[in-house]
Every structure is written in C-alpha cells, then in structure tokens.
Design an enzyme around this catalytic site. Structure first.
Site, PDB file in Angstrom:
ATOM      1  N   CYS A 174      42.754  41.407  32.054  1.00  0.00           N
ATOM      2  CA  CYS A 174      43.986  41.056  31.338  1.00  0.00           C
ATOM      3  C   CYS A 174      43.743  41.032  29.827  1.00  0.00           C
ATOM      4  O   CYS A 174      44.607  41.445  29.048  1.00  0.00           O
ATOM      5  CB  CYS A 174      44.506  39.685  31.779  1.00  0.00           C
ATOM      6  SG  CYS A 174      44.984  39.609  33.517  1.00  0.00           S
ATOM      7  N   CYS A 230      41.450  35.923  33.263  1.00  0.00           N
ATOM      8  CA  CYS A 230      41.347  37.294  33.781  1.00  0.00           C
ATOM      9  C   CYS A 230      40.772  38.237  32.734  1.00  0.00           C
ATOM     10  O   CYS A 230      41.413  38.514  31.722  1.00  0.00           O
ATOM     11  CB  CYS A 230      42.737  37.739  34.223  1.00  0.00           C
ATOM     12  SG  CYS A 230      42.885  39.486  34.607  1.00  0.00           S
TER      13      CYS A 230
END
Length: 105
Positions: A33, A30
C-alpha cells in the site's frame, strides 16, 4: 494529491465529483500500500483533472471496506457517477494503471 477534504459521507463525496473517483483502499501496516502512494501520485499527474484520487484507510473505515468487499490490500476501485465500475487488487505500476484507467474514464 495530498489535499485533504472532509465530507459528511463517502456517498456524498462520490456523487459530488464531476470526474471519476479512484479510491485507494489501504492500511498503514501494508507494505505494498505504501508503494501505491508514489504510483498514484504519478497516475494523478498524468491524468490531471480527468480523475480524483481518494485514499480510504480500511482500519478506520471498516464499514466501507465491508460494503465494497475489500478482501486484499491495496485495492483500487474506480467510481463513475457514484457507482463502482472497476476493481483492481494488488500493485500495478503507473504506466499500466494509466493505460487501464484511460480505457474507463
């Protein structure tokens, strides 16, 4: 913030904390993230000692992701006395996140 600790269970870690716990649910793949890593370091420095930041990889701990209904990444959840009190989906910049958390801790 890079300290790694091991606990027998997620619940043990939450209940054993004397300060609110901010859990960053993330995945290695991600992109947003990865951005949150640096942001959380800034937040942790500004709220020094007032919260504990914990990262949980949703790929490794799928049962926790399901239990807390993590549907988007990154998702931050704030726990107080072992109970979830706030959920934030997506990326927030450090100043906005600090301001938001200060009203809750």
């Amino acid at each position: 913030m890079a300290t790694k600790k091991h606990f027998n269970s997620f619940e043990e870690m939450l209940s054993g904390s004397d300060v609110p716990v901010l859990v960053d649910f993330y995945a290695e793949w991600c992109g947003p993230c990865k951005m949150m890593g640096q942001i959380l370091e800034q937040v942790n420095a500004q709220l020094n000692g007032r919260i504990r930041v914990v990262k949980i990889d949703t790929e490794k701990y799928t049962e926790l992701a399901s239990q807390y209904r993590i549907e988007a990444l990154p998702t931050l959840m704030l726990f107080k006395q072992g109970q979830p009190v706030d959920k934030i989906e997506g990326v927030l910049q450090a100043p906005q996140l600090v301001q938001h958390l200060q009203s809750l801790i």
